[in-house]
Design an enzyme around this catalytic site. Structure first.
Site, short mmCIF file in Angstrom:
data_model
loop_
_atom_site.label_atom_id
_atom_site.label_comp_id
_atom_site.label_asym_id
_atom_site.label_seq_id
_atom_site.Cartn_x
_atom_site.Cartn_y
_atom_site.Cartn_z
CD GLU A 158 -26.75 22.95 -73.09
OE1 GLU A 158 -25.85 22.81 -74.30
OE2 GLU A 158 -26.26 22.13 -72.13
CG HIS A 180 -30.26 17.33 -68.15
ND1 HIS A 180 -28.98 17.71 -68.10
CD2 HIS A 180 -30.55 16.69 -68.96
CE1 HIS A 180 -28.29 16.80 -68.97
NE2 HIS A 180 -29.12 16.14 -69.47
CG LEU A 181 -35.68 20.60 -70.16
CD1 LEU A 181 -36.46 21.64 -70.78
CD2 LEU A 181 -36.33 19.47 -69.55
N GLY A 182 -33.37 16.99 -72.67
CA GLY A 182 -32.73 16.22 -73.72
C GLY A 182 -33.31 15.26 -74.16
CG ASN A 183 -33.08 10.89 -76.52
OD1 ASN A 183 -33.88 10.95 -77.14
ND2 ASN A 183 -32.40 9.60 -76.33
NE ARG A 224 -24.21 10.02 -67.58
CZ ARG A 224 -25.07 10.05 -68.37
NH1 ARG A 224 -24.91 9.46 -69.75
NH2 ARG A 224 -26.31 10.06 -67.99
CD GLU A 231 -23.87 15.01 -68.50
OE1 GLU A 231 -24.89 14.37 -68.07
OE2 GLU A 231 -23.69 14.83 -69.74
CG MET A 270 -37.49 19.74 -79.37
SD MET A 270 -39.44 19.63 -79.14
CE MET A 270 -39.36 18.90 -77.53
CG ASN A 301 -21.20 10.05 -71.05
OD1 ASN A 301 -21.85 8.84 -70.74
ND2 ASN A 301 -21.77 11.12 -70.77
CG HIS A 319 -30.21 13.77 -66.16
ND1 HIS A 319 -31.50 13.76 -66.47
CD2 HIS A 319 -29.40 13.25 -67.15
CE1 HIS A 319 -31.69 13.21 -67.47
NE2 HIS A 319 -30.74 12.86 -68.11
NE ARG A 366 -34.61 7.29 -71.35
CZ ARG A 366 -33.82 7.86 -70.70
NH1 ARG A 366 -33.56 7.92 -69.43
NH2 ARG A 366 -32.76 8.66 -71.37
#
Length: 412
Positions: free
Chosen positions: A342, A219-222, A104, A390, A295, A27, A192, A252
């Site tokens: 998560e 799906h919460l992340g960078n 990926r 993933e 975060m 990935n 995603h 973003r």
């Protein structure tokens, strides 16, 4: 291509018959390559790791059931990072033979709604999609090219983040633009998808009743997005034509009035400047006035700009919950996943606060303990925290695709 890298990869392929076979998943991101190693039989995971900070103070990190590695390495480019992975496989993993490699790939465009065996034609088609995902696609392709050179004839499979969303209804994929643009590919693709596909399969196994219903996955992340699913299939996504749309992310912007872009162009900003701003200087980083795109850092900061960035992020997630629930005509479950979803209990709590109107009531103790079920016993809608995987989906797709190739060759 570096001759040593090619030699290392061929040695890996040559060792395959005598030392057992495994699947390698790669990935490749803008400054990292994540990888995982699986046994072909049963897809038992042997090891995971990553090369991070490529081009800077790079480190190689990996772990298996008994050992951990964490070493500084020289990795000015992706090819040298892949070399470090190859050397680790040969030196520390008993020279395990690689039977197939899964990659990926963020964007599959209109062409790819299933994993694809990589050949020259497929690679050329994927290059045409670089303008649609400039932050990710070039690095995905660099990882593929390096691995093809290194591993010779070992089957390699592209697994697409957009494929899971390819069955959307027209209304959920189109823009209100001249219709010919839709047929030219200007449409909502969603991203995603590998993460959402894993969550859909997880729900079928552990919560089969809810899996057949109306589910929202955050799906919460960078990188951040949300997906509305019915019976395990994607119906709509917050991300659109590019990975810029929808929720604000680490760097973003998320949803943006296109008039802002016209205004910036009138001020003299060119495409390159605007692209850099939207992809690299916006989102949580921009809203926090440069404090951080992380975060965790923002949650620990006492500066008002950090609090305002978090508040905007939460408000956009809440807004999308309402919109996607309307698309689904109701809600049976909501799932949080990704790095923030998560691990950031305060963010989940703020997102679900006051959501009883839609049927969600959070159990604060369960949420703070990062349990799987975070809704209360009184909640009509099930709220879950699920760790996505993933790499597992890439491994499954790679094995299935490689097996189909072998079966077709044997039939000839």
């Amino acid at each position: 291509m570096n001759a040593d890298l090619v030699q290392d990869g061929r040695a890996q392929a040559a060792s395959q018959a005598g030392r057992g076979s495994a699947l390698l998943t790669l990935n490749a991101g803008s400054s990292s390559i994540k990888f995982a190693l699986y046994d072909v039989d049963g897809l038992q995971r042997r090891a995971t790791g990553m090369v991070e900070a490529i081009g800077g103070a790079a480190r190689f990190k990996a772990k298996d059931a008994e050992r951990k590695w964490d070493d500084a390495i020289e990795a000015p480019a992706h090819v040298s990072a892949l070399r470090a992975i190859l050397e680790w496989l040969e030196r520390d993993m008993a020279g395990v033979g690689i039977a197939a490699i899964g990659h990926r790939v963020v964007h599959g465009g209109m062409l790819f709604d299933q994993p694809a065996l990589i050949n020259d034609d497929v690679l050329e088609q994927l290059r045409t999609l670089v303008p649609l995902a400039p932050l990710h696609q070039p690095h995905n392709l660099a990882g593929i090219e390096a691995a093809r050179e290194a591993f010779g004839n070992v089957p390699q499979v592209a697994c697409f983040d957009t494929a899971f969303h390819r069955a959307h209804p027209f209304l959920n994929d189109c823009f209100a633009l001249p219709r010919e643009l839709f047929y030219q590919g200007v449409r909502r693709y969603g991203f995603h998808g590998l993460s959402y596909e894993y969550i859909a399969q997880y729900l079928r196994t552990h919560f089969p009743h809810h899996a057949r219903g109306r589910v929202l996955v955050a799906h919460l992340g960078n990188g951040a997005s949300m997906c509305a699913m019915r019976d395990g299939r994607s119906i709509a996504s917050t991300m659109g034509f590019s990975a810029l749309d929808g929720l604000p992310m680490g760097t973003r912007c998320g949803q943006l009035d296109p008039g802002v872009l016209l205004y910036l162009m009138q001020l003299g900003m060119d495409v390159k400047d605007i692209s850099k701003m939207l992809y690299e200087r916006s989102g949580l980083l921009g809203l926090s006035d440069g404090i951080s795109n992380d975060m965790r850092v923002l949650l620990s900061s006492e500066r008002p700009e950090a609090s305002e960035a978090i508040a905007y992020f939460v408000s956009r997630v809440r807004r999308e919950i309402g919109g996607l629930a309307a698309t689904l005509e109701g809600l049976d479950a909501i799932v949080f996943t990704g790095g923030i979803g998560e691990n950031a209990a305060p963010v989940r709590e703020r997102v679900l606060a006051g959501m009883a109107w839609i049927g969600v009531e959070i159990d604060e103790a369960r949420n703070r303990a990062n349990e799987t079920i975070i809704s209360s016993g009184l909640s009509r809608v099930l709220a879950l925290r699920v760790c996505t995987d993933e790499e597992c989906m890439i491994a499954r797709h790679t094995l299935r695709t490689a097996q189909l190739v072998v079966a077709s060759q044997e039939a000839l």
